[in-house]
Structures are given as structure tokens and as C-alpha cells.
Write an enzyme that holds these catalytic residues in place. Structure first.
Site, PDB file in Angstrom:
ATOM      1  N   ARG A   1       0.860  -1.174   0.000  1.00 46.93           N
ATOM      2  CA  ARG A   1       0.000   0.000   0.000  1.00 46.93           C
ATOM      3  C   ARG A   1       0.896   1.223   0.000  1.00 46.93           C
ATOM      4  O   ARG A   1       2.101   1.124   0.274  1.00 46.93           O
ATOM      5  CB  ARG A   1      -0.935   0.011   1.202  1.00 46.93           C
ATOM      6  CG  ARG A   1      -0.234   0.250   2.533  1.00 46.93           C
ATOM      7  CD  ARG A   1      -1.231   0.329   3.676  1.00 46.93           C
ATOM      8  NE  ARG A   1      -0.553   0.454   4.958  1.00 46.93           N
ATOM      9  CZ  ARG A   1      -0.338   1.602   5.602  1.00 46.93           C
ATOM     10  NH1 ARG A   1      -0.741   2.753   5.074  1.00 46.93           N
ATOM     11  NH2 ARG A   1       0.280   1.627   6.760  1.00 46.93           N
TER      12      ARG A   1
ATOM     13  N   ASP B   1       5.537   6.628  -2.566  1.00 44.67           N
ATOM     14  CA  ASP B   1       6.603   6.005  -3.376  1.00 44.67           C
ATOM     15  C   ASP B   1       7.798   5.534  -2.549  1.00 44.67           C
ATOM     16  O   ASP B   1       8.932   5.507  -3.031  1.00 44.67           O
ATOM     17  CB  ASP B   1       7.096   6.972  -4.479  1.00 44.67           C
ATOM     18  CG  ASP B   1       5.949   7.432  -5.351  1.00 44.67           C
ATOM     19  OD1 ASP B   1       5.010   6.630  -5.570  1.00 44.67           O
ATOM     20  OD2 ASP B   1       5.959   8.607  -5.790  1.00 44.67           O
ATOM     21  N   ARG B   2       7.557   5.229  -1.284  1.00 42.42           N
ATOM     22  CA  ARG B   2       8.600   4.710  -0.380  1.00 42.42           C
ATOM     23  C   ARG B   2       9.694   5.746  -0.075  1.00 42.42           C
ATOM     24  O   ARG B   2      10.774   5.398   0.408  1.00 42.42           O
ATOM     25  CB  ARG B   2       9.269   3.430  -0.939  1.00 42.42           C
ATOM     26  CG  ARG B   2       8.288   2.288  -1.242  1.00 42.42           C
ATOM     27  CD  ARG B   2       7.575   1.832   0.021  1.00 42.42           C
ATOM     28  NE  ARG B   2       6.814   0.609  -0.144  1.00 42.42           N
ATOM     29  CZ  ARG B   2       5.485   0.560  -0.261  1.00 42.42           C
ATOM     30  NH1 ARG B   2       4.751   1.670  -0.271  1.00 42.42           N
ATOM     31  NH2 ARG B   2       4.866  -0.597  -0.340  1.00 42.42           N
ATOM     32  N   LEU B   3       9.389   7.046  -0.367  1.00 47.37           N
ATOM     33  CA  LEU B   3      10.366   8.099  -0.030  1.00 47.37           C
ATOM     34  C   LEU B   3      10.010   8.664   1.346  1.00 47.37           C
ATOM     35  O   LEU B   3       9.583   9.816   1.494  1.00 47.37           O
ATOM     36  CB  LEU B   3      10.374   9.190  -1.112  1.00 47.37           C
ATOM     37  CG  LEU B   3      10.904   8.728  -2.466  1.00 47.37           C
ATOM     38  CD1 LEU B   3      10.819   9.848  -3.497  1.00 47.37           C
ATOM     39  CD2 LEU B   3      12.357   8.260  -2.338  1.00 47.37           C
TER      40      LEU B   3
END
Ligand SMILES: Cc1cc2nc3c(=O)[nH]c(=O)nc-3n(C[C@H](O)[C@H](O)[C@H](O)COP(=O)(O)O)c2cc1C
Length: 215
Positions: A12, A193-195
């Protein structure tokens, strides 16, 4: 038989918030307090659950959930059996790490430092606030040791309950609190975005240094 889920596809996005250095408190314990308040106000289930990681003489790390009972500028407190697996590991190596994960807020906090036992008066005071049944359970459970059966444990509870009809239920010496005195924190806010946003606090010469870390 039911098919196993393919966990590679379980994913997610993290979109609940963001964290910037300018919004951080200079004091990580106060920053933790703000986030704990947010977690309580967001009605997160078990906001005081934390994973306690310890590592004994054999160098093998071990982690389990315990409940944070109190925190202030001296550190973070929880209660347990001093002769449990974690108790023995802490005795052999007082370095430990705590981890909070507040799922609904996409937030994680890591805290590490040295652990010491709380003064007996504080453990006594807390023990006396626990419901009678919990006090009896603490007395009869040789936590982390193999036991014969649940029935045998329940028999001990029954015996102790009878004893406690005529005598006060006092805290056993083997049960009490610990205090973790933090030397490092990390606050993590999940981002798109996993940042993710990550900030580490490290204590040097009594001053907290804050750095942003790569996600
Ligand atoms: C939600 C939850 C809360 C828990 N709270 C405590 C606690 O406050 N103290 C405690 O000793 N164990 C607590 N436990 C049990 C521990 O996770 C663990 O099973 C136990 O302390 C024995 O750990 P050890 O064998 O590593 O010493 C809790 C477990 C869960 C899932």
C-alpha cells in the site's frame, strides 16, 4: 487446504503525513510525547504497545511486545518478570531498543539506550494499582519457563487467591519495572513512493543532534 497468500503482492502507499526538520521538537522526548498524544487521540488500538529488543550474552537478538507504562525526561518504563528471558538478557547486557508502530498514522519510532531496574518503591506503587487478578497472575507465573500445563498454572492461581483472602498481595521481588534511558531516537513518517521521512536524534555532550536519514 487453503492456498497461502502471496505476500509479495501485499502493498500500500503511505500517505498520512510528512515530517520536516523545522517541525521537529529539539527534545526527542517531547517529540515522542506529541506523537504519543496523536496516537491516543487517533484512537489507535494499543498505542502503548512497543516491541522491546534485547540481546543477551550469546549475541542472539530477541524481541517481544511489552506495554509502555510511563515516559518522561528520564526515559521509558515497562513492567515484567526480572527472571524472564528478557530479564536475564538485560542483566547480561543492559543495551536495548524499543519500537513503536502506529499503523493508522504510518509512523514508527525507534528508541535505544541503557536499561536499569526502577527503584523498588516505584515498582511497589505500580504493582498495587494493578487489578487483583493481574497481581495474582504475576505472582504465580514463572514467566518464560516451561510449565507442566495450563491446569497446573490455574491451580496455582486458585491457591494464591485463597492465600490473598487473608493476606495482602505484595509485589514479589522477581517482578518489577525497567527504565530505558534513551541515547538515540528515530522518527519515521511513511511517505508516497517509499520516499519516507526519517529523522535521527543522537545524544552527544548532553545535546541532541538531529539528522535526516535516507529512507
Ligand atoms: C499486547 C501485548 C502486551 C504485552 N505486555 C507485556 C508487558 O507489559 N510485560 C510483559 O512482561 N509481557 C508482556 N507481553 C508478553 C510479552 O510479549 C512476552 O511474551 C513475555 O514478556 C515473555 O517474553 P520473554 O520470554 O522474551 O521474556 C505482552 C504481549 C502482548 C502481545
Amino acid at each position: 487446504m487453503k492456498k497461502q497468500q502471496d505476500t509479495r503482492n501485499v502493498r500500500r502507499e503511505y500517505v498520512q503525513g510528512q515530517l520536516a526538520k523545522k517541525n521537529l521538537d529539539q527534545d526527542p522526548i517531547r517529540q515522542f510525547g506529541h506523537w504519543m498524544n496523536d496516537a491516543v487521540e487517533a484512537k489507535i488500538k494499543d498505542p502503548t504497545c512497543m516491541t522491546l529488543a534485547t540481546c543477551g550474552e550469546d549475541g542472539m537478538p530477541s524481541a517481544r511486545i511489552v506495554l509502555l507504562k510511563h515516559h518522561d525526561k528520564s526515559g521509558f518504563c515497562w513492567y515484567t518478570h526480572y527472571q524472564s528471558a528478557k530479564g536475564i538478557q538485560i542483566q547480561d547486557n543492559p543495551k536495548a531498543s524499543l519500537l513503536f508502530y502506529w499503523h493508522d498514522l504510518d509512523r514508527q519510532v525507534r528508541v535505544s539506550g541503557l536499561v536499569e531496574k526502577l527503584p523498588v518503591e516505584i515498582s511497589d506503587r505500580y504493582f498495587d494499582t494493578r487489578p487483583k487478578e493481574s497481581r495474582i497472575s504475576a505472582i504465580v507465573s514463572p514467566q518464560s519457563k516451561p510449565i507442566e500445563s495450563r491446569e497446573a498454572l490455574l491451580q496455582q492461581v486458585e491457591q494464591q487467591t485463597l492465600i490473598s483472602e487473608n493476606t495482602a498481595i505484595v509485589r514479589p521481588e522477581f517482578w518489577g519495572g525497567y527504565l530505558l534511558k534513551p541515547s538515540e531516537f528515530e522518527f519515521w513518517q511513511g511517505r508516497e513512493d517509499r520516499l519516507h521521512d526519517r529523522f535521527r536524534y543522537q545524544k552527544a555532550d548532553n545535546i541532541w543532534k538531529i539528522e535526516r536519514l535516507a529512507p
